[in-house]
Structures are given as C-alpha cells and as structure tokens.
Design a protein around this motif. Structure first.
Motif, PDB file in Angstrom:
ATOM      1  N   ALA A  23      24.877   9.414  98.667  1.00 30.08           N
ATOM      2  CA  ALA A  23      24.046   9.013  97.525  1.00 30.08           C
ATOM      3  C   ALA A  23      24.312   7.560  97.151  1.00 30.08           C
ATOM      4  CB  ALA A  23      24.319   9.931  96.337  1.00 30.08           C
ATOM      5  N   ARG A  41      14.453   5.199  92.790  1.00 30.58           N
ATOM      6  CA  ARG A  41      15.470   5.826  91.934  1.00 30.58           C
ATOM      7  C   ARG A  41      15.179   7.318  91.755  1.00 30.58           C
ATOM      8  NH1 ARG A  41      18.856   2.412  89.709  1.00 30.58           N
ATOM      9  NH2 ARG A  41      19.452   3.723  87.954  1.00 30.58           N
ATOM     10  N   ARG A  42      13.899   7.669  91.572  1.00 31.55           N
ATOM     11  CA  ARG A  42      13.532   9.080  91.424  1.00 31.55           C
ATOM     12  C   ARG A  42      13.803   9.861  92.710  1.00 31.55           C
ATOM     13  NH1 ARG A  42       9.216   6.785  88.487  1.00 31.55           N
ATOM     14  NH2 ARG A  42       7.839   6.977  90.278  1.00 31.55           N
ATOM     15  N   ASP A  45      17.489  10.307  93.094  1.00 27.42           N
ATOM     16  CA  ASP A  45      17.935  11.307  92.127  1.00 27.42           C
ATOM     17  C   ASP A  45      17.577  12.721  92.605  1.00 27.42           C
ATOM     18  OD1 ASP A  45      19.440  11.245  89.666  1.00 27.42           O
ATOM     19  OD2 ASP A  45      17.676  12.125  88.697  1.00 27.42           O
ATOM     20  N   CYS A  46      16.374  12.888  93.150  1.00 23.89           N
ATOM     21  CA  CYS A  46      15.977  14.205  93.690  1.00 23.89           C
ATOM     22  C   CYS A  46      16.862  14.600  94.869  1.00 23.89           C
ATOM     23  CB  CYS A  46      14.515  14.188  94.117  1.00 23.89           C
ATOM     24  SG  CYS A  46      13.363  14.184  92.732  1.00 23.89           S
ATOM     25  N   ILE A  48      19.933  13.621  95.328  1.00 19.30           N
ATOM     26  CA  ILE A  48      21.251  13.918  94.764  1.00 19.30           C
ATOM     27  C   ILE A  48      21.322  15.376  94.326  1.00 19.30           C
ATOM     28  CG2 ILE A  48      22.683  13.518  92.705  1.00 19.30           C
ATOM     29  CD1 ILE A  48      21.950  10.521  92.985  1.00 19.30           C
ATOM     30  N   HIS A  49      20.293  15.836  93.620  1.00 21.97           N
ATOM     31  CA  HIS A  49      20.321  17.201  93.083  1.00 21.97           C
ATOM     32  C   HIS A  49      19.872  18.252  94.097  1.00 21.97           C
ATOM     33  CE1 HIS A  49      20.156  14.722  89.395  1.00 21.97           C
ATOM     34  NE2 HIS A  49      21.084  15.579  89.039  1.00 21.97           N
ATOM     35  N   THR A  56      25.179  15.033  89.288  1.00 24.60           N
ATOM     36  CA  THR A  56      25.323  13.682  88.761  1.00 24.60           C
ATOM     37  C   THR A  56      23.948  13.039  88.779  1.00 24.60           C
ATOM     38  OG1 THR A  56      26.642  11.652  88.868  1.00 24.60           O
ATOM     39  CG2 THR A  56      25.879  12.572  90.972  1.00 24.60           C
ATOM     40  N   SER A  57      23.863  11.816  88.330  1.00 26.54           N
ATOM     41  CA  SER A  57      22.579  11.119  88.371  1.00 26.54           C
ATOM     42  C   SER A  57      22.749   9.780  89.067  1.00 26.54           C
ATOM     43  CB  SER A  57      22.039  10.893  86.952  1.00 26.54           C
ATOM     44  OG  SER A  57      22.770   9.863  86.317  1.00 26.54           O
ATOM     45  N   VAL A  58      21.651   9.229  89.487  1.00 29.66           N
ATOM     46  CA  VAL A  58      21.676   7.939  90.164  1.00 29.66           C
ATOM     47  C   VAL A  58      22.275   6.866  89.248  1.00 29.66           C
ATOM     48  CG1 VAL A  58      19.312   7.242  89.561  1.00 29.66           C
ATOM     49  CG2 VAL A  58      20.332   6.415  91.671  1.00 29.66           C
ATOM     50  N   ASP A  59      22.066   6.999  87.958  1.00 30.13           N
ATOM     51  CA  ASP A  59      22.586   6.014  87.007  1.00 30.13           C
ATOM     52  C   ASP A  59      24.107   6.022  86.911  1.00 30.13           C
ATOM     53  OD1 ASP A  59      19.995   5.156  86.340  1.00 30.13           O
ATOM     54  OD2 ASP A  59      19.789   6.760  84.865  1.00 30.13           O
TER      55      ASP A  59
END
Length: 142
Positions: A23, A41-42, A45-46, A48-49, A56-59
């Motif tokens: 990630a 980023r979206r 993030d998708c 990642i999950h 966690t989140s991209v941020d």
C-alpha cells in the motif's frame, strides 16, 4: 486467494508487513506532481481495505520509494505488485508522462524488464478499453 501472514508488532498491535508495504509503495508510485489524484487515492484506499485486507487508510500511510518497496516485496509477489502499480497509474486523469516514468521506476526496482512492463501496460490498457466499450454499450441500451 492466500492472505499474507508475515506479521510484526507495531506499538503493541500486530500488523501484516507485506500488505502495508505494498500500500505504501502504491502511494509512493502515485506521488508525482501535486501528489496522487483523488481517483488514485480512492483506488489505493479500496485496495487497502478490499484487496490487502488492512484496517487503515491511505491518509495514514507514508509513501515508499522504489528501492524500499523492492526490499519489502518477495520475488513471488512482485508480478502482482507491478500489476497493481500499473492499475493505479491508469487511474491518473489526465495521463501524465511523469506518472508513467514513476511507475516504471518502481516496476524496474521490482525486477520488471522493459518488454514485460510494456506488455503489462498494453494488457491493462486493452482491458480498460474493453470495459469502457462495454460500459458505453450498456448505457446506450438502457
């Protein structure tokens, strides 16, 4: 599909080191110009999950440089990571030559050869074109 089980403890919490590194590498590869686009980023993030199974989140992530990602990813996972890098690259609109160069730097650090990387780009771009045509066709028939 197998889950990655290389675990480590970070501040008392068990984490999967390989998915986090992937990630962070995707985020690093998308970090050109003003940084990753909202769409990139979206997508990250998708991934990642939904794909990497992380909570966690991209941020919350710091990007990895190409050599750092290469050090973290074993040979058996490198082709898959290169595919993900190219998919994130294709989500940059408008297309940016700096993005293509950045993705190539990551792919080469992971051991991709020029011809293989070009073929992967072509295959993903072709799949994207087919998807767009199918989407347009479905919209017209409604």
């Amino acid at each position: 599909r197998r889950r990655h089980t290389r675990l480590r403890t970070v501040t008392g919490v068990q984490t999967c080191a390989l998915p986090i590194s992937i990630a962070r590498g995707l985020l690093g590869a998308a970090s050109v110009g003003p940084g990753p686009t909202d769409e990139q980023r979206r997508i990250i993030d998708c991934l990642i999950h939904g794909y990497l199974g992380l909570d966690t989140s991209v941020d919350a992530l710091e990007p990895l440089e190409p050599h750092e990602l290469a050090a973290a990813v074993p040979g058996t996972d490198r082709t898959r990571v290169i595919d993900l890098l190219i998919a994130v690259e294709l989500c940059r609109h408008p297309a940016d030559p700096a993005q293509a160069e950045r993705t190539e730097a990551y792919a080469l650090a992971l051991g991709a050869e020029g011809g293989w990387l070009e073929a992967a780009h072509d295959a993903l771009a072709g799949a994207l074109d087919v998807s767009r045509r199918q989407s347009r066709s479905a919209s017209v028939s409604r």
